[in-house]
Every structure is written in C-alpha cells, then in structure tokens.
Motif scaffolding. Structure first.
Motif, PDB file in Angstrom:
ATOM      1  N   VAL A   1       0.851  -1.184   0.000  1.00 58.97           N
ATOM      2  CA  VAL A   1       0.000   0.000   0.000  1.00 58.97           C
ATOM      3  C   VAL A   1       0.885   1.231   0.000  1.00 58.97           C
ATOM      4  CG1 VAL A   1      -1.836   1.238   1.204  1.00 58.97           C
ATOM      5  CG2 VAL A   1      -1.774  -1.259   1.293  1.00 58.97           C
ATOM      6  N   PRO A   2       0.717   2.184  -0.929  1.00 57.33           N
ATOM      7  CA  PRO A   2      -0.253   2.119  -2.018  1.00 57.33           C
ATOM      8  C   PRO A   2       0.309   1.381  -3.222  1.00 57.33           C
ATOM      9  CG  PRO A   2       0.875   4.205  -2.094  1.00 57.33           C
ATOM     10  CD  PRO A   2       1.442   3.470  -0.903  1.00 57.33           C
ATOM     11  N   GLY A   3      -0.556   1.051  -4.158  1.00 56.23           N
ATOM     12  CA  GLY A   3      -0.146   0.484  -5.434  1.00 56.23           C
ATOM     13  C   GLY A   3      -0.400   1.497  -6.538  1.00 56.23           C
ATOM     14  N   ASN A   4      -0.618   1.000  -7.742  1.00 57.90           N
ATOM     15  CA  ASN A   4      -0.933   1.872  -8.870  1.00 57.90           C
ATOM     16  C   ASN A   4      -2.308   1.523  -9.416  1.00 57.90           C
ATOM     17  OD1 ASN A   4       2.348   1.244  -9.376  1.00 57.90           O
ATOM     18  ND2 ASN A   4       1.715   3.382  -9.392  1.00 57.90           N
ATOM     19  N   PRO A   5      -3.145   2.508  -9.673  1.00 62.72           N
ATOM     20  CA  PRO A   5      -4.449   2.209 -10.282  1.00 62.72           C
ATOM     21  C   PRO A   5      -4.261   1.704 -11.710  1.00 62.72           C
ATOM     22  CG  PRO A   5      -4.057   4.574 -10.249  1.00 62.72           C
ATOM     23  CD  PRO A   5      -2.950   3.943  -9.451  1.00 62.72           C
TER      24      PRO A   5
END
Length: 490
Positions: free
Chosen positions: A125-129
């Motif tokens: 977290v976070p990743g990429n949309p």
C-alpha cells in the motif's frame, strides 16, 4: 492465535542460502531453430489471468513481461516469430486484481508479521491504479485478460466503460478494448489474427470454474451448465479459427484445483491453542454439544453426524469451527450447521490473515473459535467433487474441439503438467519446481493461484514440446533456472 505453514519459508531460506531466487546452471543447448510446418511470424494469444501475466494477485511490469505467453513468443522468434506486443500497464507495483477497479492497493508480497513471526501474504500500500492503455491497440498481440471467462470474452458489456456496474464489466479489458462497449475480447483477438496473424495461443475456460473454487463453493451460480460451456467455448475458438483459415495454434486445458497452493498452503488444523485457551473454548460449546446428543437420541441425526459436529478442542494445533451447509438442518432446534475442519477440507489461502483474529474488533468473537469460519474460506468435500466433475467434463469438451480441428490445433495438457508439479516430478538441472508459494522452488506466485516467472518458463517449454511434436518445429527452450521465483519476505 493464527497459524500457517509459512514458517517453512524461513527454514527454506536458511537451508538453501537463497538470496535472489535465481540459480546458476549452464544454458540449455538447442539445435538449429526451424518453424517446421507452421508459421510463427505473427502470434496472437488469448486467455485469462495467467496469459495476461498476473502474479501476486496483481498485474505489474515484471509479471506482465514474464507471462508464459511472452516467454513462449520470445522463443518463437528464433524460429521465425515476430514481435509480441502487450497492452502495457506501466506499473512497478501494479493494481491488485482482487480489489475494486482503480484501487491503489498493490500486489501481494510475503511479509513477516511483527507480532506472530508468521510469514503471510500482504498487499503493498499504495499500489498503482489500472489506467487506460495509451499505446497502439491495433498492434496488440497478447489478449490475455484477468478474470476473463467465456461469457465475458464474447460480450460487449465486458468493455463498456459506461456501465461499470454490469456483472461482466472488466476494467482489465476495457482499458485496451478496440471500441469499449461495442467490441469483444474474442472479436479483437480475431481481428488481430485476421490482420496477418499466423499462430494462435488459446487458453480460455479456466475462469469458468476458478471463481467458484476461490469463493469456497459458496456461489453455485458461478459454474456454467455443461451445455453452456460447450457452446460458448466452441463459439470463441471457432471465431478465432475462422478469422484466418490458414492459422494454426495451441490450445490449453483447465488445471485441477489440487495443483493450486491456494488450497494447500493453510493446514486444516491451523488453529493453535494452549491449555487455558482450549479449556475456555470448550466451555463455549458445552450446551451446543449437549444439544447434539439430544437430537441424536431423538433420531434427527445419526451418531456419525453427531460425532462430526461435536466441537472439542485440545492443547496444540486444532481444526477450526466452520460452516457446513451440507449438514442436516437443525435450525429449528437452535443448532447451527457447524463443525470442526478436518483433513477432507481444502482451506483457502485467504484465511491466513483472519483465522484466530477478532471479528469486528470484538475480542470475544474469534474467527474459527467462537465465530465459525465462513463458507467462502473452505471447499467442502462435496464442493471438491463438483469441481472435479466440472473440470473433467469441460476438459472433455476442449479435447473434442481440438480433435475436430486436428490439422490446425494441438492440445497442451496443462492439467497433466501441473499435476506432475504437484507430484514433485518436475525439475530443471535437478532443481525442483514445487506447487507452493515458498521461494525459491515454489512455482506459484504469492497469491497461490497464478504461476510465477520460473514456472512460466517451464510452461513455455511444455508448449514448445507440444508444438514440436505436432509440426516438426525446432524451437529453442529456455532455462527455467534463469527466471526468478518469488521475492523473499520483507
């Protein structure tokens, strides 16, 4: 209170001295490449998540570039094959495919839990949309899409970005659909094959049984009727074959759920209790066990079922309390349909993070002890039988479809290959490939469902063997030990 088999990871690292997941072995010696009786100049692949390159529950740069389809296409270049273009995601971390579209939860990694010391799959977290593909959609060769079943592959609603609430909508396809809302995945792949395509890799059908399995058999509606599967499968395959009557190709079948570590990593007796906790847990089921004895004496259930449903904990590792909808309905007597898990059950990997944990922040509501583990976390024996029957039936349809086009198609029995992996009979340079997520030998990524790069290299070689036997081709094989397995825990 949770326990997984993942402590074995650390033992494996210490014993093997693994540091990066690679091995040192000489390159495979290959004879002079030759296409034989087939043309590889433009290869088109269509399939679901493994074809797309999903690993660790996500689609990201490294996973996409190491799908079996990409590795195979690279080897086909040696025998006259051309470029193999992907709908690049351009994401180092990737989009976690089990979360809602556009999520910023990243791929799964192995992480050491600071409290228990267990190694469990955890998302970054976070990743990429997941963003729209901004390349040339007319030049795509790989039409592998995560979550793609046959009905979705043939429906324009799958790519309809104006109706994301539709049950067939799939952002992984919509992001590179030729005409979102009108085109279909099969039609797009067929158009690419018609535009100079010469060779087809076809691996659809797996996702017509996998979602039912991953949800613990909780939703029977996820399994298509036999006649529906056969009709949809033949429609999809024939659409591709008709797009270019001269093209030849390989067709893969559906693997057995027994070959997936998603159902074997977590033991059925994964609940550790000390003397005090076992005593407390037993006290919670005193009245329940007494009620079972009463209904058994009344003849409402057999003694065998009463014994199955009786809940008693011991110090040490125990089965966990779980729902079982196949038990006799005793709700009129106030008795729930629950029992302890046993060796006949298959436990989902996703249970690792919630077993033995408080539900809703209530420390007296412990999942697997005072709160039954829900249906979606366990495949019951009856559900396993349903899946096995469906897989065998569907694979029969696939085999028949290939046999009807035997001059143009060859079957790649992936089910048999992964069964061999599960049996421990597959290796490269004496280094085994195992059906586990344990690095460095484990052939499945951290999600327990999708093969990792090293296993994909084995798969590519397996496809090559089928092609060579069918058409007399000579295609260089890859050294699987040159491909990375799973990352070490963080």
């Amino acid at each position: 209170m949770k326990r997984t088999e993942n402590f074995l990871y650390l033992v494996a690292f210490l014993l093997l001295g693994a540091c990066d997941g690679f091995y040192e072995f000489p390159e495979i010696e290959n004879p002079e490449p030759s296409p034989g009786q087939v043309d590889f100049s433009k290869t088109i692949a269509i399939g679901s998540s493994v074809t797309a390159g999903v690993m660790d529950g996500a689609l990201y740069n490294r996973s996409q570039q190491n799908s079996y389809a990409v590795i195979l296409a690279e080897q086909l270049k040696e025998a006259g094959g051309g470029e193999f273009n992907l709908p690049d995601v351009d994401a180092e971390v990737g989009s976690y495919v089990l979360s809602p579209p556009g999520t910023t939860i990243g791929r799964l990694i192995l992480r050491v839990d600071a409290n228990s010391g267990s190694v469990i799959p955890s998302p970054i977290v976070p990743g990429n949309p997941l963003l729209p593909f901004d390349g040339n959609r007319a030049e795509i060769n790989n039409f592998g899409v995560n979550g793609m079943n046959l009905a979705a592959a043939l429906s324009p609603e799958t790519g309809n970005i104006n109706a994301p609430e539709h049950p067939l909508f799939n952002l992984h396809y919509a992001r590179f659909a030729s005409n979102p809302g009108t085109s279909t995945l099969v039609a797009d792949a067929a158009a690419a094959l018609a535009d100079g395509g010469t060779f087809l890799i076809f691996w659809l059908g797996k996702n017509d049984v996998l979602p039912y399995a991953l949800q613990g058999g909780a939703n029977p509606a996820l399994l298509p009727a036999d006649e529906t599967f056969e009709q949809l499968y033949n429609t999809a395959l024939n659409t591709l074959l008709q797009a270019n009557p001269d093209a030849k190709g390989v067709v893969a079948n559906i693997p057995s759920l027994n070959s997936l570590p998603f159902f074997s990593t977590i033991s059925w007796n994964a609940l550790p209790l000390n003397q005090s906790l076992a005593g407390l847990a037993n006290g919670a089921y005193t009245q329940y066990n007494q009620a079972l004895n009463e209904v058994a004496q009344a003849g409402l259930i057999t003694d065998t079922e009463r014994n199955l449903r009786t809940i008693t904990f011991q110090p040490g590792f125990n089965g966990f309390v779980m729902e079982d909808k196949t038990l006799t309905d005793l709700s009129a007597s106030g008795i729930p349909s629950i029992r302890l898990s046993n060796a006949n059950d298959k436990v989902a990997l996703t249970l690792a993070t919630v077993l033995g944990e408080p539900v809703g922040g209530n420390n007296s509501a412990i999942r697997g002890v005072t709160v039954p583990v829900e249906d979606q976390y366990v495949l019951l024996p009856s559900e396993q039988e349903i899946l096995e029957e469906k897989i065998n039936t569907f694979n029969g349809f696939i085999e028949a479809a290939v046999a009807s086009q035997s001059d143009r198609l060859v079957l790649v029995d992936v089910k048999a290959f992964l069964d061999q992996v599960a049996a421990g009979t597959v290796n490269a340079g004496s280094v085994p490939l195992t059906n586990s997520i344990v690095p460095p030998n484990g052939g499945f990524s951290v999600d327990g469902v999708h093969t990792n790069a090293r296993a994909n290299a084995f798969l590519a070689n397996y496809f090559i063997e089928a092609i060579e036997a069918k058409w007399g081709s000579t295609i260089p094989k890859v050294n699987p030990n040159a491909f990375m397995g799973n990352d070490l825990p963080r």
